[in-house]
Design a protein around this motif. Structure first.
Motif, PDB file in Angstrom:
ATOM      1  N   LEU A  20       4.669   4.774   6.731  1.00  0.00           N
ATOM      2  CA  LEU A  20       4.206   4.524   8.094  1.00  0.00           C
ATOM      3  C   LEU A  20       4.216   3.036   8.412  1.00  0.00           C
ATOM      4  CD1 LEU A  20       2.975   5.458  10.766  1.00  0.00           C
ATOM      5  CD2 LEU A  20       0.727   5.469   9.651  1.00  0.00           C
ATOM      6  N   ALA A  21       3.738   2.221   7.491  1.00  0.00           N
ATOM      7  CA  ALA A  21       3.769   0.770   7.692  1.00  0.00           C
ATOM      8  C   ALA A  21       5.200   0.280   7.843  1.00  0.00           C
ATOM      9  CB  ALA A  21       3.080   0.062   6.527  1.00  0.00           C
ATOM     10  N   THR A  22       6.121   0.901   7.102  1.00  0.00           N
ATOM     11  CA  THR A  22       7.521   0.472   7.156  1.00  0.00           C
ATOM     12  C   THR A  22       8.166   0.796   8.492  1.00  0.00           C
ATOM     13  OG1 THR A  22       7.767   0.689   4.753  1.00  0.00           O
ATOM     14  CG2 THR A  22       9.777   0.702   6.069  1.00  0.00           C
ATOM     15  N   VAL A  23       7.967   2.017   9.015  1.00  0.00           N
ATOM     16  CA  VAL A  23       8.589   2.332  10.307  1.00  0.00           C
ATOM     17  C   VAL A  23       8.014   1.451  11.411  1.00  0.00           C
ATOM     18  CG1 VAL A  23       9.323   4.671   9.788  1.00  0.00           C
ATOM     19  CG2 VAL A  23       7.040   4.318  10.703  1.00  0.00           C
ATOM     20  N   ARG A  24       6.738   1.131  11.302  1.00  0.00           N
ATOM     21  CA  ARG A  24       6.146   0.234  12.304  1.00  0.00           C
ATOM     22  C   ARG A  24       6.759  -1.160  12.218  1.00  0.00           C
ATOM     23  NH1 ARG A  24      -0.208   2.073  11.427  1.00  0.00           N
ATOM     24  NH2 ARG A  24      -0.187   3.832  12.896  1.00  0.00           N
TER      25      ARG A  24
END
Length: 259
Positions: A20-24
């Protein structure tokens, strides 16, 4: 960060935590992202948040343990965006009934080995196999796999989960294979090995005393957070990471020192 704007990147295992942190982070850098996860509602919520912030994202429900499903994840992303430039393979089965029973080799059920390898290693292989032709068609691209520091721990007593660590050691070998075989055709394939990362779920289950003990073993002032790993993944997927290939990068606050 250079060279992420407009790129199409799949993050497989992106509804929570590091994914999730990566897609953001990728969306903030201007990438167009496919948010893949077995948790369909979580993936859709992550994609919605990115769209609400002005980014481009779609949610795709898929099962990392199913070859047909990993292939469908890639096909749907390419069908929607028209191309593929990067893949972050991040999913793992960390349910208590699997990860919590991953103990020493003498006492472990074969079913735990089979499930762990199916998701963590074979699932990564089928994802990469599906993505490679599209990356080559785009003129090259970057693959990043999430591995773990326990896939190659320092000499000494090792109490890490044996099937999980073994599966991730296999991922490291697979990344070297992909980089060696297709590197001169424009494909980069690297692994990121996180140390202890305080995801929301980890904070719920880790006692404060245990967190303090973990911090005491670092060469940094704090434990990791998902954005620490996301920043490294984004770098490896970007043009700034163009000369990094076939590597396993430890992002662990200095818990392990690589020779």
């Amino acid at each position: 960060m250079n060279g992420l704007a407009g790129k199409v990147i799949i993050v497989a295992g992106a509804a929570t935590g590091i994914g999730l942190a990566t897609v953001r982070r990728l969306a903030a850098e201007g990438a167009r992202v496919a948010v893949g996860d077995i948790d369909a509602s979580g993936a859709e919520e992550a994609a919605r948040q990115i769209r609400d912030a002005g980014g481009e994202a779609i949610a795709i429900a898929y099962d990392q343990a199913c070859e047909t499903s990993t292939d469908s994840l890639v096909k749907q992303a390419v069908s929607h965006f028209g191309r593929l430039d990067g893949l972050h393979a991040n999913a793992a089965d960390l349910r208590q009934e699997i990860f919590g029973r991953d103990i020493d080799i003498l006492h472990m059920d074969v079913a735990i080995w089979e499930r762990t390898l199916r998701v963590n290693l074979i699932g990564y292989a089928t994802l990469i196999r599906s993505a490679l032709p599209h990356l080559l068609e785009s003129g090259g691209g970057s693959i990043v796999c999430t591995t773990t520091t326990t896939s190659s721990p320092p000499i000494g007593r090792d109490e890490a989960p044996v099937a999980y660590s073994s599966s991730k050691a296999g991922v490291n070998a697979m990344c070297r294979h992909v980089a060696s075989r297709w590197g001169q055709e424009g494909i980069r394939c690297n692994a990121v090995a996180p140390g202890v990362v305080l995801t929301e779920k980890a904070k719920e289950v880790m006692p404060p005393q245990f967190i303090d003990e973990l911090k005491a073993g670092l060469r940094s002032t704090r434990l990791g957070v998902p954005m620490d790993i996301a920043a490294t993944v984004a770098f490896l997927l970007s043009d700034d990471g163009a000369w990094v290939n076939g590597q396993v990068l430890g992002v662990n606050g200095g818990a392990y020192l690589t020779p």
